[in-house]
Design a protein around this motif. Structure first.
Motif, mmCIF file in Angstrom:
data_model
loop_
_atom_site.group_PDB
_atom_site.id
_atom_site.type_symbol
_atom_site.label_atom_id
_atom_site.label_comp_id
_atom_site.label_asym_id
_atom_site.label_seq_id
_atom_site.Cartn_x
_atom_site.Cartn_y
_atom_site.Cartn_z
ATOM 1 N N PRO A 104 0.916 -1.468 -0.087
ATOM 2 C CA PRO A 104 0.192 -0.069 0.252
ATOM 3 C C PRO A 104 0.746 1.338 0.009
ATOM 4 C CG PRO A 104 -0.854 -1.487 1.699
ATOM 5 C CD PRO A 104 0.700 -2.219 1.256
ATOM 6 N N ILE A 105 0.379 2.337 -0.639
ATOM 7 C CA ILE A 105 0.946 3.605 -0.624
ATOM 8 C C ILE A 105 0.693 4.421 0.408
ATOM 9 C CG2 ILE A 105 0.979 5.861 -2.045
ATOM 10 C CD1 ILE A 105 0.461 4.279 -4.573
ATOM 11 N N GLN A 106 1.375 5.007 1.574
ATOM 12 C CA GLN A 106 1.078 5.598 2.487
ATOM 13 C C GLN A 106 1.249 7.130 2.045
ATOM 14 O OE1 GLN A 106 0.199 3.713 5.080
ATOM 15 N NE2 GLN A 106 0.704 1.985 4.143
ATOM 16 N N SER A 107 -0.080 7.771 2.041
ATOM 17 C CA SER A 107 0.106 9.128 1.601
ATOM 18 C C SER A 107 0.209 10.184 2.479
ATOM 19 C CB SER A 107 -1.289 9.589 0.943
ATOM 20 O OG SER A 107 -2.401 9.562 2.112
ATOM 21 N N GLY A 108 0.260 9.713 3.934
ATOM 22 C CA GLY A 108 0.565 10.756 4.822
ATOM 23 C C GLY A 108 -0.188 12.039 4.951
ATOM 24 N N ALA A 109 -1.639 11.998 4.424
ATOM 25 C CA ALA A 109 -2.232 13.251 4.178
ATOM 26 C C ALA A 109 -2.679 13.917 5.702
ATOM 27 C CB ALA A 109 -3.493 12.828 3.352
ATOM 28 N N LEU A 110 -2.581 15.132 5.432
ATOM 29 C CA LEU A 110 -3.005 15.897 6.848
ATOM 30 C C LEU A 110 -4.353 16.250 6.765
ATOM 31 C CD1 LEU A 110 0.318 17.838 7.734
ATOM 32 C CD2 LEU A 110 -0.568 15.741 8.691
ATOM 33 N N SER A 111 -4.815 16.422 5.730
ATOM 34 C CA SER A 111 -6.257 17.228 5.373
ATOM 35 C C SER A 111 -6.623 16.711 4.135
ATOM 36 C CB SER A 111 -6.276 18.611 5.583
ATOM 37 O OG SER A 111 -5.604 19.201 4.506
ATOM 38 N N ARG A 112 -8.074 17.108 3.887
ATOM 39 C CA ARG A 112 -8.439 16.689 2.627
ATOM 40 C C ARG A 112 -7.854 17.168 1.427
ATOM 41 N NH1 ARG A 112 -14.853 18.067 1.266
ATOM 42 N NH2 ARG A 112 -15.057 16.818 -0.685
ATOM 43 N N GLY A 113 -7.347 18.456 1.575
ATOM 44 C CA GLY A 113 -6.576 18.962 0.474
ATOM 45 C C GLY A 113 -5.325 18.423 0.176
#
Length: 204
Positions: A137-146
């Motif tokens: 799996p790719i771990q995106s590390g997203a903090l918010s929807r943006g």
């Protein structure tokens, strides 16, 4: 649904991605399925088809009809769906338990036949998909929807490959949503209680 695109702390004290809202069906899906790596070929076919049916609709609309879809499409068994005839299409077009879209129904049948062809030539539909991300799996590390993409170079590549095999309703945006749902990419926000749990499910 919270539209801030940030973490929402629910009454149970758990921080969750904004999109889960407070609908019990959505919360359960967020907590138990979304982002969990799925490697079963049949289950991947089912989720790809359901994401295709979502096109133009909200995901909660599909979730609330999922059992209806499973009944109508005989448990999403590709071997059986591949043998559907025009009579089955007519039956499905009259079934109020699903989204009655002829193009999507016909596409589901074509997708079952494509799935069978991929399985028969080996190493199977699961490997066909997961090889695009080297099985992890790719771990995106997203903090918010943006920080969350609606499509990526990988989803574009997968969409192109699926269409070449005979699948439909699998554009890059739909494929990215499919990748999120099946854990090919972990897009839970980092502050969500499911982010670390899903990341831990990645193969060593």
């Amino acid at each position: 649904m919270d539209e801030t695109g940030l973490i929402t702390t629910h009454p149970d004290g758990c921080p969750r991605c904004w999109w889960a809202g407070l609908d019990p069906v959505y919360v359960a899906y967020h907590d138990t399925e979304w982002g969990v790596p799925e490697y079963d070929s049949r289950a991947l076919y089912e989720k790809l088809i359901l994401d295709g049916f979502q096109a133009g609709l909200s995901w909660i609309t599909i979730l609330r009809r999922r059992e209806g879809f499973r009944r109508a499409f005989v448990g999403f068994e590709p071997e059986r769906i591949a043998r559907f005839t025009e009579a089955d299409v007519a039956r499905l077009m009259a079934d109020t338990g699903i989204i009655r879209n002829r193009a999507k129904i016909v596409g589901t049948i074509a997708g079952a036949r494509a799935w069978l062809a991929i399985e028969e030539r080996g190493p199977g539909f699961s490997r066909f998909l997961w090889d695009f991300v080297d099985g992890r799996p790719i771990q995106s590390g997203a903090l918010s929807r943006g920080d969350i993409a609606t499509e990526t170079e990988v989803s574009q590549q997968i969409a192109k490959a699926l269409k070449a095999e005979g699948f439909s309703f699998c554009g890059p945006t739909i494929v990215h949503a499919f990748m999120q749902a099946t854990g090919m990419v972990n897009d839970h926000l980092t502050g969500c209680h499911r982010h670390a749990a899903c990341a831990a499910l990645a193969p060593a």
